[in-house]
Design a protein around this motif. Structure first.
Motif, PDB file in Angstrom:
ATOM      1  N   HIS A 127       0.976  -1.210   0.058  1.00  0.00           N
ATOM      2  CA  HIS A 127       0.100   0.262   0.491  1.00  0.00           C
ATOM      3  C   HIS A 127       1.310   1.298  -0.430  1.00  0.00           C
ATOM      4  O   HIS A 127       2.227   1.016   0.713  1.00  0.00           O
ATOM      5  N   GLN A 128       0.525   2.644  -0.752  1.00  0.00           N
ATOM      6  CA  GLN A 128       0.998   3.185  -0.828  1.00  0.00           C
ATOM      7  C   GLN A 128       2.588   3.402  -1.415  1.00  0.00           C
ATOM      8  O   GLN A 128       2.905   4.634  -0.809  1.00  0.00           O
ATOM      9  N   ARG A 129       2.273   2.976  -1.906  1.00  0.00           N
ATOM     10  CA  ARG A 129       3.887   2.414  -3.093  1.00  0.00           C
ATOM     11  C   ARG A 129       3.763   2.219  -4.092  1.00  0.00           C
ATOM     12  O   ARG A 129       3.233   1.871  -4.825  1.00  0.00           O
ATOM     13  N   ALA A 130       4.619   3.412  -4.826  1.00  0.00           N
ATOM     14  CA  ALA A 130       4.481   3.250  -6.145  1.00  0.00           C
ATOM     15  C   ALA A 130       5.802   2.219  -6.986  1.00  0.00           C
ATOM     16  O   ALA A 130       6.641   2.227  -6.388  1.00  0.00           O
ATOM     17  N   LEU A 131       5.494   0.304  -7.307  1.00  0.00           N
ATOM     18  CA  LEU A 131       5.690  -0.084  -7.716  1.00  0.00           C
ATOM     19  C   LEU A 131       5.479   0.096  -9.132  1.00  0.00           C
ATOM     20  O   LEU A 131       4.902   0.005 -10.367  1.00  0.00           O
ATOM     21  N   ASP A 132       7.371  -0.659  -9.704  1.00  0.00           N
ATOM     22  CA  ASP A 132       7.432  -1.336 -11.121  1.00  0.00           C
ATOM     23  C   ASP A 132       6.785  -1.979 -11.386  1.00  0.00           C
ATOM     24  O   ASP A 132       7.113  -3.566 -10.945  1.00  0.00           O
ATOM     25  N   VAL A 133       6.445  -2.619 -12.045  1.00  0.00           N
ATOM     26  CA  VAL A 133       5.571  -3.758 -12.834  1.00  0.00           C
ATOM     27  C   VAL A 133       5.836  -4.248 -14.490  1.00  0.00           C
ATOM     28  O   VAL A 133       5.151  -3.274 -15.422  1.00  0.00           O
ATOM     29  N   THR A 134       5.399  -5.889 -14.005  1.00  0.00           N
ATOM     30  CA  THR A 134       6.333  -6.471 -15.197  1.00  0.00           C
ATOM     31  C   THR A 134       5.187  -7.305 -15.851  1.00  0.00           C
ATOM     32  O   THR A 134       5.529  -8.496 -15.157  1.00  0.00           O
ATOM     33  N   LEU A 135       4.241  -7.308 -16.770  1.00  0.00           N
ATOM     34  CA  LEU A 135       3.704  -8.152 -17.071  1.00  0.00           C
ATOM     35  C   LEU A 135       3.859  -9.173 -18.201  1.00  0.00           C
ATOM     36  O   LEU A 135       3.606  -8.206 -19.108  1.00  0.00           O
ATOM     37  N   ASP A 136       3.933 -10.729 -18.088  1.00  0.00           N
ATOM     38  CA  ASP A 136       3.941 -11.281 -19.312  1.00  0.00           C
ATOM     39  C   ASP A 136       3.036 -11.446 -19.846  1.00  0.00           C
ATOM     40  O   ASP A 136       2.545 -12.789 -19.063  1.00  0.00           O
ATOM     41  N   LEU A 137       3.039 -11.128 -20.863  1.00  0.00           N
ATOM     42  CA  LEU A 137       1.571 -12.071 -21.546  1.00  0.00           C
ATOM     43  C   LEU A 137       1.590 -13.185 -22.377  1.00  0.00           C
ATOM     44  O   LEU A 137       2.408 -13.402 -22.779  1.00  0.00           O
ATOM     45  N   LYS A 138       0.710 -13.774 -22.600  1.00  0.00           N
ATOM     46  CA  LYS A 138       0.297 -15.320 -22.595  1.00  0.00           C
ATOM     47  C   LYS A 138      -0.886 -15.155 -23.060  1.00  0.00           C
ATOM     48  O   LYS A 138      -2.011 -14.288 -23.212  1.00  0.00           O
ATOM     49  N   ASP A 139      -1.387 -16.692 -24.104  1.00  0.00           N
ATOM     50  CA  ASP A 139      -2.162 -17.104 -24.527  1.00  0.00           C
ATOM     51  C   ASP A 139      -2.590 -18.220 -23.768  1.00  0.00           C
ATOM     52  O   ASP A 139      -1.884 -19.217 -23.123  1.00  0.00           O
ATOM     53  N   PRO A 140      -4.252 -18.072 -23.171  1.00  0.00           N
ATOM     54  CA  PRO A 140      -3.787 -19.165 -22.662  1.00  0.00           C
ATOM     55  C   PRO A 140      -4.413 -20.401 -22.953  1.00  0.00           C
ATOM     56  O   PRO A 140      -3.905 -21.976 -22.525  1.00  0.00           O
ATOM     57  N   GLN A 141      -4.905 -20.749 -24.566  1.00  0.00           N
ATOM     58  CA  GLN A 141      -5.320 -22.139 -25.613  1.00  0.00           C
ATOM     59  C   GLN A 141      -3.434 -22.133 -25.431  1.00  0.00           C
ATOM     60  O   GLN A 141      -3.532 -23.370 -25.555  1.00  0.00           O
ATOM     61  N   TYR A 142      -2.215 -21.504 -26.068  1.00  0.00           N
ATOM     62  CA  TYR A 142      -1.213 -22.117 -25.762  1.00  0.00           C
ATOM     63  C   TYR A 142      -0.019 -21.409 -25.063  1.00  0.00           C
ATOM     64  O   TYR A 142       0.649 -20.404 -25.346  1.00  0.00           O
ATOM     65  N   PRO A 143      -0.313 -21.387 -24.144  1.00  0.00           N
ATOM     66  CA  PRO A 143       0.787 -20.785 -22.893  1.00  0.00           C
ATOM     67  C   PRO A 143       1.856 -20.778 -22.959  1.00  0.00           C
ATOM     68  O   PRO A 143       3.598 -20.314 -22.596  1.00  0.00           O
ATOM     69  N   GLU A 144       2.824 -21.997 -23.836  1.00  0.00           N
ATOM     70  CA  GLU A 144       4.322 -22.132 -24.315  1.00  0.00           C
ATOM     71  C   GLU A 144       4.825 -21.322 -25.292  1.00  0.00           C
ATOM     72  O   GLU A 144       6.345 -20.431 -25.188  1.00  0.00           O
ATOM     73  N   HIS A 145       3.421 -19.795 -25.847  1.00  0.00           N
ATOM     74  CA  HIS A 145       3.561 -18.662 -26.254  1.00  0.00           C
ATOM     75  C   HIS A 145       4.624 -17.442 -25.938  1.00  0.00           C
ATOM     76  O   HIS A 145       3.475 -17.386 -24.979  1.00  0.00           O
ATOM     77  N   ASN A 146       5.543 -17.188 -26.432  1.00  0.00           N
ATOM     78  CA  ASN A 146       5.568 -15.913 -25.787  1.00  0.00           C
ATOM     79  C   ASN A 146       5.331 -14.672 -26.693  1.00  0.00           C
ATOM     80  O   ASN A 146       5.907 -14.507 -27.879  1.00  0.00           O
ATOM     81  N   LEU A 147       4.465 -14.081 -25.727  1.00  0.00           N
ATOM     82  CA  LEU A 147       4.381 -12.671 -26.667  1.00  0.00           C
ATOM     83  C   LEU A 147       4.516 -11.960 -26.254  1.00  0.00           C
ATOM     84  O   LEU A 147       3.513 -10.456 -26.447  1.00  0.00           O
ATOM     85  N   GLY A 148       5.564 -11.637 -25.027  1.00  0.00           N
ATOM     86  CA  GLY A 148       6.044  -9.530 -25.030  1.00  0.00           C
ATOM     87  C   GLY A 148       5.217  -9.783 -23.688  1.00  0.00           C
ATOM     88  O   GLY A 148       5.208 -10.179 -22.874  1.00  0.00           O
TER      89      GLY A 148
END
Length: 726
Positions: A127-148
């Motif tokens: 709480h009350q703290r700016a956090l840098d977050v990186t979200l790895d994008l995935k396709d639920p049907q093809y979870p092994e694919h890297n989508l950036g």
């Protein structure tokens, strides 16, 4: 830095790494706050998926919470490493629902392509703290694919006090909660306004913009965005120093200000527009109730934009319970009438009046869910002001009993009341709509309005009960008619439709036929088809030409207005030709769905992609020509009595001026005014009073759309089925 892969499907902290001390024993937890504010900065994307044949994509991002879309970013064209730098503030009731982030590739005329998704689990955030977050994008049907991946900055802040109650006024409740549906909204409104003020932006001009075309010039236009509010300026062709002189108004929700994002684009026919630069206005740096002249240099481009920005106090907008509303209080009603009395006609010309809308209930709505029920809520819109009720779950006869109060800036605005079905898994389903011009409202009358289709061309199932009051100053309303109409927020891109082309062509042909018939009538006088008529016409011609004075022109225009008024007063309807447009719209409404399906099946939009701008321009030009012809006719037909009386006053004044003042003095005054206008006010916004007046007169299509449907107490099953195909 936070790393949040999609594989973390539970609400655990798996995959979330927060740097900081962790060996200190946590203190006892206080009671959870009533509400949380989630501030997100969508920074950029990295190595996103390729979805176009050119080896690139046109990505944009959606945020969802509890199945409801709460944010959509702008589209970055032809870029796999887009930079958005967009800010959004969300109020959430619980941390149990994660933020669902989805990325799509924009495809014109086609279904947008999925580019990946990820979850941000709010319970894991400090709480009350700016956090840098990186979200790895995935396709639920093809979870092994890297989508950036996406990079965000996230700040979660607990909120106490009445924030939760106030939030109920700003949005539909996502979860069923009888406790908050029965709250007294009026108590909250004494403490918080729905929006804090108005930001008025005048786009004046640009200097030294970047040349984007082969001829060394550009066709620039400007887009403004502040949260969900968006505007688009007109396009100035073949120039690097455009003069726009347009004004836009935004709602200001944050007391601390906010940011207005501005982008400049070069219009290109047949292909995607070129980006020319961007700039931002930080409203927190500007003082209120003062006009600021800003020279903003464009980043990622060349040149400067010149703007005038004014922050003013909040307009009179509110929501309350049916038992608590200002116009039912005789003392408050008297004060409001005093505020808009004729004695205060020249005080605050922008404040024309006030309208109060009581949304009582609806009956016989369409069943949108598989259970045979609906979860209806009601949205009330006046120009760019939009408020809505709570949701009544599993009910085809909902009762809302809410009162909405709007500030009226233009008495020719149209009040739109739309009923939707709330759907947790996708966007809300349309149930019905009515459009009511403010000048058609009968004060204090509780009335049942039959709901119409989305295009307002035919009936749909159900009725809605409304009670509306309008109080306004006629002098302010008349003066406001002669200045440009307020623009609506940017809506959906216009689409090529053969039905619209056919409709607009038919409307233009009808207007031309009127002129042809008039010409044939005059020619028949010359041909002496009717000797009596030709003799009368000849005598009238000689008398008028021999005694002609300039003041007779507006006097002659007064005659058809007076003649039509007498016909209407005697009980004769002179507006039967609108019925032809109504029939045309009904036929068009039946063909829309079939036309859309054929278009998708045959790839019609793909084939027309190269000439879409030409088709849309022709379609809109036909609409504009037909609309102005119909508006001139409807002025003389007394379709809107207020405007016809205003025309009589204007023509009467013109007749008197031309009678007593020599023409040379009038022309001299006009020329001096035109030559000195920019010297007197360098940033004045040009306008044409006659066109501004005609823009308030409804066209025949609008007359049909605003017409109330007759209630059918016992509709047959076959008729219901026909009126409600889906």
């Amino acid at each position: 830095m936070l790393a949040l892969p999609l594989s973390a499907v539970g609400r655990s902290l798996t995959g979330i790494n927060i740097v900081g001390p962790s060996n200190v024993e946590p203190p006892p937890q206080p009671p959870p706050p009533a509400m949380y504010q989630l501030d997100i900065v969508l920074k950029k994307g990295k190595n996103l998926a390729i979805r176009d044949r050119t080896g690139t994509s046109d990505p944009y991002v959606k945020f969802k919470i509890a199945g409801k879309e709460v944010f959509r970013s702008k589209t970055i064209h032809k870029n796999l490493n887009p930079v958005w730098d967009e800010r959004v503030s969300l109020l959430v009731e619980t941390l149990r629902d994660p933020l669902y982030v989805k990325v799509f590739d924009y495809d014109f005329g086609l279904q947008d392509d999925f580019m990946g998704s990820a979850y941000l689990y709010l319970e894991s955030l400090e709480h009350q703290r700016a956090l840098d977050v990186t979200l790895d994008l995935k396709d639920p049907q093809y979870p092994e694919h890297n989508l950036g991946s996406l990079e965000l900055s996230v700040t979660l802040t607990p909120k106490e006090g009445d924030v939760r109650d106030a939030t109920m006024l700003l949005r539909r409740n996502w979860k069923r909660s009888s406790k908050y549906q029965s709250m007294r909204l009026s108590d909250v409104h004494r403490k918080a306004q729905l929006w804090r003020g108005i930001v008025s932006i005048s786009l004046i001009e640009g200097h030294g913009l970047q040349p984007m075309d082969a001829n060394g010039l550009s066709d620039p236009y400007v887009k403004f965005r502040m949260g969900h509010q968006k505007y688009k300026s007109k396009t100035i062709s073949k120039t690097l120093n455009p003069q726009w002189r347009e004004q836009f108004d935004f709602h200001l929700y944050d007391e601390q200000g906010g940011f207005v994002d501005i982008t400049v684009w070069d219009k290109d026919a047949g292909k995607k527009d070129d980006f020319m630069g961007r700039c931002t206005i930080d409203l927190s740096l500007l003082s209120k109730e003062h006009t600021h002249k800003l020279d903003l240099p464009l980043e990622e481009g060349e040149g400067v934009l010149v703007l005038l920005v004014t922050l003013t106090a909040s307009a009179a907008v509110s929501i309350s319970d049916l038992s608590v509303n200002m116009l039912d209080d005789p003392h408050e009603r008297h004060q409001i009438k005093q505020r808009y009395s004729l004695w205060r006609s020249f005080h605050n010309l922008k404040d024309v009046g006030v309208v109060q809308v009581k949304v009582i209930r609806a009956e016989g709505l369409m069943a949108a869910d598989v259970t045979g029920k609906s979860d209806p809520f009601c949205v009330v819109e006046l120009s760019n002001d939009r408020l809505q009720t709570h949701t009544v779950y599993k009910n085809l006869n909902p009762e809302w009993n809410k009162v909405f109060t709007f500030n009226v800036k233009d008495i020719h605005s149209v009040l739109e009341v739309t009923v939707y079905d709330e759907d947790r898994d996708r966007s809300a389903d349309f149930l019905g709509k009515v459009a009511i011009p403010l000048l058609n409202i009968q004060n204090g009358e509780r009335k049942a309005y039959a709901l119409k289709s989305k295009e307002l061309t035919g009936p749909t199932k159900g009725v809605i009960f409304l009670e509306i009051d309008v109080i306004f100053n006629a002098v302010k309303a008349g003066l406001r008619t002669l200045i440009p109409i307020e623009q609506k927020y940017i809506e959906e891109e216009p689409r090529v439709s053969k039905q619209l082309l056919l409709r607009n062509f038919t409307r233009v042909r009808r207007c031309i036929m009127v002129l042809i018939n008039a010409g044939c009538y005059i020619n028949s006088c010359f041909e002496w088809d009717s000797p009596q008529r030709s003799i009368c016409a000849f005598v009238l011609f000689v008398v008028v030409v021999w005694n002609f004075e300039l003041y007779m022109i507006p006097l002659a225009l007064l005659l058809p207005l007076a003649w039509t008024y007498m016909l209407i007063a005697s009980g004769k309807d002179t507006r039967q030709d609108v019925e032809a447009v109504e029939d045309l719209l009904e036929d068009e409404d039946e063909d829309f769905d079939k036309d859309d399906k054929d278009s998708e099946r045959k790839g019609f939009m793909n084939k027309l992609y190269a000439i879409q701008d030409v088709c849309i321009s022709v379609q809109n030009a036909l609409d504009e020509v037909a609309s102005y012809g119909e508006r001139i006719k409807n002025t003389f037909n007394w379709t809107v009595p207020f405007l016809s009386w205003l025309a009589i006053v204007a023509l009467g004044v013109a007749t008197i001026i031309l009678y007593f003042i020599p023409l040379r003095y009038i022309v001299l005054a006009w020329g001096v005014n035109k030559f000195t206008k920019k010297l007197r006010d360098p940033y004045t916004i040009d306008n044409n009073e006659l066109l501004d007046f005609l823009s308030r007169v409804p066209s025949d299509v609008q007359v049909v759309q605003y017409r109330e449907l007759k209630l059918d107490p016992n509709p047959s099953p076959n008729k219901r089925k026909k009126n409600n195909p889906g």
